[in-house]
Write an enzyme that holds these catalytic residues in place. Sequence first.
Site, PDB file in Angstrom:
ATOM      1  N   SER A 139      -2.549   5.525  -0.872  1.00  0.00           N
ATOM      2  CA  SER A 139      -3.534   4.480  -0.589  1.00  0.00           C
ATOM      3  C   SER A 139      -4.583   4.985   0.395  1.00  0.00           C
ATOM      4  O   SER A 139      -4.289   5.749   1.314  1.00  0.00           O
ATOM      5  CB  SER A 139      -2.852   3.236  -0.013  1.00  0.00           C
ATOM      6  OG  SER A 139      -1.960   2.669  -0.947  1.00  0.00           O
ATOM      7  N   THR A 165      10.408   1.982  -3.857  1.00  0.00           N
ATOM      8  CA  THR A 165      10.203   0.567  -3.558  1.00  0.00           C
ATOM      9  C   THR A 165      10.910  -0.303  -4.592  1.00  0.00           C
ATOM     10  O   THR A 165      11.564  -1.296  -4.257  1.00  0.00           O
ATOM     11  CB  THR A 165       8.698   0.235  -3.543  1.00  0.00           C
ATOM     12  OG1 THR A 165       8.058   1.019  -2.532  1.00  0.00           O
ATOM     13  CG2 THR A 165       8.449  -1.235  -3.278  1.00  0.00           C
ATOM     14  N   ASN A 172       0.858  -1.181   0.000  1.00  0.00           N
ATOM     15  CA  ASN A 172       0.000   0.000   0.000  1.00  0.00           C
ATOM     16  C   ASN A 172       0.895   1.232   0.000  1.00  0.00           C
ATOM     17  O   ASN A 172       1.364   1.685   1.047  1.00  0.00           O
ATOM     18  CB  ASN A 172      -0.920  -0.010   1.225  1.00  0.00           C
ATOM     19  CG  ASN A 172      -1.938  -1.133   1.165  1.00  0.00           C
ATOM     20  OD1 ASN A 172      -2.935  -1.038   0.453  1.00  0.00           O
ATOM     21  ND2 ASN A 172      -1.667  -2.213   1.902  1.00  0.00           N
ATOM     22  N   GLU A 173       1.147   1.740  -1.189  1.00  0.00           N
ATOM     23  CA  GLU A 173       2.081   2.840  -1.375  1.00  0.00           C
ATOM     24  C   GLU A 173       1.416   4.182  -1.024  1.00  0.00           C
ATOM     25  O   GLU A 173       0.198   4.247  -0.795  1.00  0.00           O
ATOM     26  CB  GLU A 173       2.565   2.865  -2.831  1.00  0.00           C
ATOM     27  CG  GLU A 173       3.311   1.617  -3.269  1.00  0.00           C
ATOM     28  CD  GLU A 173       4.744   1.555  -2.758  1.00  0.00           C
ATOM     29  OE1 GLU A 173       5.083   2.282  -1.807  1.00  0.00           O
ATOM     30  OE2 GLU A 173       5.529   0.754  -3.314  1.00  0.00           O
ATOM     31  N   PRO A 174       2.222   5.263  -0.939  1.00  0.00           N
ATOM     32  CA  PRO A 174       1.638   6.590  -0.696  1.00  0.00           C
ATOM     33  C   PRO A 174       0.467   6.873  -1.623  1.00  0.00           C
ATOM     34  O   PRO A 174       0.525   6.595  -2.830  1.00  0.00           O
ATOM     35  CB  PRO A 174       2.819   7.529  -0.960  1.00  0.00           C
ATOM     36  CG  PRO A 174       4.016   6.718  -0.580  1.00  0.00           C
ATOM     37  CD  PRO A 174       3.697   5.313  -1.015  1.00  0.00           C
TER      38      PRO A 174
END
Length: 639
Positions: free
Chosen positions: A166, A181, A162-164
């Site tokens: 999300s 990432t 869940n990246e920035p």
Amino acid sequence: MSRLNLLEETRYEKLPVTVYPDSGSASRSVAKRIADLIRRKQSKGETTVLGLATGATPVKVYAELIRLHKEEGLSFADVVTFNLDEYYPMQPDAAQSYVHFMKEQLFNHIDIDMNNVHIPTGTLAQEEIPAFCLAYEQKISSFGGLDLQILGIGRTGHIGFNEPGSAPNSGTRLVTLDDLTRRDAAHDFGGKEKVPTKAITMGIGTIFKAREIILMAWNRKKAGIIKKAVEGEISSEVPATYLQLSDHVEFVLDEEAASELTRFDTPWEVKDCVWTEALIKKAVIWLAKTLKKPILKLTEEDYNNHGMAQLATERGPVYNINIHIFNKIQHTITGWPGGKPNADDSQRPERALPAVKRAIIFSPHPDDDVISMGGTFIRLADQGHDVHVAYQTSGNTAVWDEDVLRFIEFAIDYARSRGEDTTAQEQSYEDMRKFIAIKQPNQPDTLEIRDIKGLIRKGEAIAGARFAGLPDEKIHFMDLPFYDRLKTAKKVSYEDDIQQTMELLREVKPQQVFAAGDFADPHGTHKVCFDIILEALKRLKETEEWVKDCWMWLYRGAWHEFEVHEIEMAVPLSPQEVERKKLAIFKHQSQKDLPVFPGDDAREFWVRAEERNRETALAYDQLGLAEYEAMEAFIRYKF
């Protein structure tokens, strides 16, 4: 510690945090909690439902669970697991797949029923993914939800993938991976361009439904993002901050990962301190930087308004403290990194005698020496010291495949121009081209390709060391075996690496050892190389008299620099020396423009080095010290 004092000390922390001395003890504690949960539910005839994570963080937890299974009878026969995520696309038998990871690290070693194991599928057609994700959620619900979810944290603040950006109520879905990432995963795939751009991940909303959540983080590389997650405002830019909203979460950290939390980094802001010399130095420098004032202009009001009233009372008046710390910092500055002959050395970082020192610079990769301490290297040689440089590994991993072909083409053309038979070289060239064309991500190179890549870097290192002023007989290529062994094995012995290092140290008998102390190296090579040197010196100390007079200095610079309060020797560089250092770095042509593993700093290595050295000089200047063009920094390691 009373509950009131603990609440005061942790008042900046917005969720529960437990800190252990190291990742080993922390992992054993988490594994025990998982085992206790399984046994408790087994005693009631109930199934345990675990949410599992991948990556380096949980590896020791899984190792301890395997031990508990084999040695203490912990059974996983009635345990159901759901993994957080999987790269997309990804074949389950690929070395980088999380199916492969979980089997290697846990499932192959315990009595779990593989029908109870659930991992997102990386081989679906894209149109099948939404239905799969919905079914994944429904299957978790069908088992009554997750009893315990373990998490790591990425440097973007992601949990799962869940990246920035999300949403806090997000479910299982296909996501696009953040560039950072992918850079962090580059080593596993043999380059960032080979890392998948997408992944299937459990959502934050799914994670939140777990009855218990444990987020784990180890080492200093995670310290910055942990501070944001624990003390920062809730934000989609740092998805882990959403965990502040849960009543069932705990962060489990080692001391390094916790090091930037307020209670450890600037403890005077939250509690009374035992004011050691090191803490006073750190606090005064912090106060000067916070207020953007030279140290000698700090006032009692400045101390009182920034949590340092206790220091002012116990050690004041504050102007005396200021002068004391100013002098300590000033005494770290020296233009004589090998010691100044015929001078009072009581206030200098290095000894005056012997006037000519034997020094050995250990360089983990073939360019760390000039990148991190090139100016000091050149100055030691210019000042007449007996300097050796030892390149610990071949660095062959960090050479582009295209460079290998280019060098072989040159060798063939040169041989042809001299009328020599090139049949064997041409066959080798064709074999290499075929191998490179079908090479899988992170697949080890053939021995022949590794040798050529090593020779490319060896030639560059010789050119750099010669430019720094060393004769060829003082340039040593160790090619420590662990470096290539780790390409094909997860666990290796370092004994022959240690013995080889001991042999070189016996030969040189140095009064100074310079070693890389930059453990932010994303591949871990710097730390392994340091540990080998340290073990070699510890063993030699038992039998070799010269070791008692040997000092070890640690350098950084390739990845980040020491903080001012840590620095024990600062070597100023003139504009001309900065230029000479840059030209020495330029000799490493395979690492220019775009290295294979650049890390998370997009700048070229020579730019990083130049700008970091200037930033160190500027930091000294802003504290009220003399203004220099640039500085290289060192700390002394007492082994």
